[in-house]
Write a protein that holds these residues in place. Structure first.
Motif, PDB file in Angstrom:
ATOM      1  N   PHE A  35      34.432  64.797 -33.671  1.00 49.43           N
ATOM      2  CA  PHE A  35      33.821  63.471 -33.718  1.00 49.43           C
ATOM      3  C   PHE A  35      33.415  63.002 -32.323  1.00 49.43           C
ATOM      4  CE2 PHE A  35      35.224  63.422 -37.989  1.00 49.43           C
ATOM      5  CZ  PHE A  35      34.540  62.405 -38.634  1.00 49.43           C
ATOM      6  N   THR A  36      34.185  63.368 -31.309  1.00 49.52           N
ATOM      7  CA  THR A  36      33.795  63.011 -29.941  1.00 49.52           C
ATOM      8  C   THR A  36      32.504  63.715 -29.555  1.00 49.52           C
ATOM      9  OG1 THR A  36      36.117  62.711 -29.318  1.00 49.52           O
ATOM     10  CG2 THR A  36      34.535  62.996 -27.536  1.00 49.52           C
ATOM     11  N   GLY A  37      32.408  65.005 -29.873  1.00 53.19           N
ATOM     12  CA  GLY A  37      31.171  65.731 -29.587  1.00 53.19           C
ATOM     13  C   GLY A  37      29.993  65.183 -30.361  1.00 53.19           C
ATOM     14  N   THR A  38      30.220  64.832 -31.623  1.00 53.60           N
ATOM     15  CA  THR A  38      29.141  64.249 -32.428  1.00 53.60           C
ATOM     16  C   THR A  38      28.693  62.913 -31.866  1.00 53.60           C
ATOM     17  OG1 THR A  38      30.063  65.350 -34.372  1.00 53.60           O
ATOM     18  CG2 THR A  38      28.452  63.623 -34.759  1.00 53.60           C
ATOM     19  N   ALA A  39      29.651  62.104 -31.420  1.00 56.32           N
ATOM     20  CA  ALA A  39      29.302  60.802 -30.841  1.00 56.32           C
ATOM     21  C   ALA A  39      28.497  60.971 -29.556  1.00 56.32           C
ATOM     22  CB  ALA A  39      30.573  60.002 -30.578  1.00 56.32           C
ATOM     23  N   LEU A  40      28.931  61.882 -28.685  1.00 59.40           N
ATOM     24  CA  LEU A  40      28.194  62.109 -27.438  1.00 59.40           C
ATOM     25  C   LEU A  40      26.809  62.692 -27.716  1.00 59.40           C
ATOM     26  CD1 LEU A  40      30.966  63.524 -25.062  1.00 59.40           C
ATOM     27  CD2 LEU A  40      30.033  61.204 -25.166  1.00 59.40           C
ATOM     28  N   ALA A  41      26.693  63.516 -28.758  1.00 54.38           N
ATOM     29  CA  ALA A  41      25.395  64.082 -29.102  1.00 54.38           C
ATOM     30  C   ALA A  41      24.468  63.059 -29.733  1.00 54.38           C
ATOM     31  CB  ALA A  41      25.583  65.264 -30.059  1.00 54.38           C
ATOM     32  N   THR A  42      25.035  61.983 -30.277  1.00 50.41           N
ATOM     33  CA  THR A  42      24.224  60.933 -30.898  1.00 50.41           C
ATOM     34  C   THR A  42      23.702  59.936 -29.872  1.00 50.41           C
ATOM     35  OG1 THR A  42      25.562  61.155 -32.908  1.00 50.41           O
ATOM     36  CG2 THR A  42      24.205  59.191 -32.730  1.00 50.41           C
ATOM     37  N   LEU A  43      24.415  59.760 -28.776  1.00 57.38           N
ATOM     38  CA  LEU A  43      24.032  58.745 -27.783  1.00 57.38           C
ATOM     39  C   LEU A  43      22.620  58.951 -27.232  1.00 57.38           C
ATOM     40  CD1 LEU A  43      27.330  58.185 -25.753  1.00 57.38           C
ATOM     41  CD2 LEU A  43      26.223  56.624 -27.355  1.00 57.38           C
TER      42      LEU A  43
END
Length: 277
Positions: free
Chosen positions: A245-253
């Protein structure tokens, strides 16, 4: 007539529910990214951020299986390069097809439109063989070069240029001594700015989220794009969901940032099209 366009309380309630339903998954992604993996199984699910975001980001960047920082850098290079190229060449071709007169113009345009009818999956094997002959496998040019121009971009810019760019304005620029390149840069490109913003946003999102083609040509685990890094995080028997989820959040920014930057141009293009229609 004024009552016809006045929104009722039920309309506002429906809009609030639709907005909350759309935003909650994104918000919850950031919530879990700031907590431990135990947050996934909590009932009711947590809705407030925790205090583990910094630790999760540090563990994510230290993960030697995902190479997430390299994936972010590679995806930024790929998406930015392709976006600039697609907008530039599509606006050039769209201007030529819409306002210039040359032999075979309609036939070439039909060929470009026909390329849009070919499924992307049919071109994977020929493109992969071509990248192998060029020795571009496991290198970023294999991801960048095949996407530098798109038929959709050319067709979209041609349709917009045909309506937004005045022929009289082009003729007036030529009377003032402008050559074709200067007409494009000083007259056509400013008029195409709303459509270019929309095309740029769509292209950036497509390249940033692309998985199939990078997965086919980037076999080196130390040189991934961000989507391949996310796959590495979610692969295996045990999945650290806080890292996923952290990687997904950073990839969404970056996508949210690009949307904020181009949002005014997109809305302006929509409003301009509505006024013209």
């Amino acid at each position: 007539m004024s009552r016809l366009w006045r929104a009722s309380p039920l309309t506002y309630a429906a809009l609030v529910v639709a907005t909350a339903t759309s935003i909650f998954p994104i918000w919850w992604m950031f919530v879990v990214a700031s907590r431990s993996s135990d947050a996934m199984g909590q009932l009711p699910p947590p809705v407030t951020p925790g205090g583990n975001l910094g630790a999760n980001i540090s563990r994510l960047f230290a993960n030697n299986d995902a190479y997430f920082l390299t994936g972010l850098i590679n995806s930024t290079i790929v998406a930015t390069t392709v976006t600039v190229s697609v907008v530039l060449f599509s606006s050039l071709a769209g201007f030529a097809f819409a306002k210039l007169r040359f032999r075979g113009r309609n036939a070439l345009l039909m060929i470009i439109i026909a390329t849009m009818m070919v499924p992307t999956q049919l071109g994977v094997i020929p493109l992969y063989l071509l990248m192998t002959k060029l020795n571009w496998n496991d290198r970023l040019p294999a991801v960048i070069v095949p996407a530098l121009v798109t038929g959709f971009g050319v067709f979209m810019m041609r349709q917009y240029a045909a309506q937004a760019v005045s022929t009289e304005l082009i003729e007036a620029a030529r009377v003032d001594g402008c050559n074709t390149a200067r007409v494009y840069w000083n007259v056509v490109l400013p008029a195409l700015r709303p459509a270019a913003a929309v095309l740029g946003l769509l292209t950036f999102m497509t390249m940033w989220n692309d998985f199939l083609w990078p997965y086919a040509v980037l076999n080196d685990p130390e040189n991934p794009t961000v989507q391949l890094s996310l796959r590495a995080l979610s692969d295996g028997y045990y999945q650290d969901m806080s890292q996923v989820f952290t990687g997904t959040a950073l990839a969404t920014l970056p996508l949210l940032l690009v949307f904020v930057l181009f949002g005014r141009q997109i809305i302006g293009g929509i409003m301009e099209g509505a006024v013209k229609s």
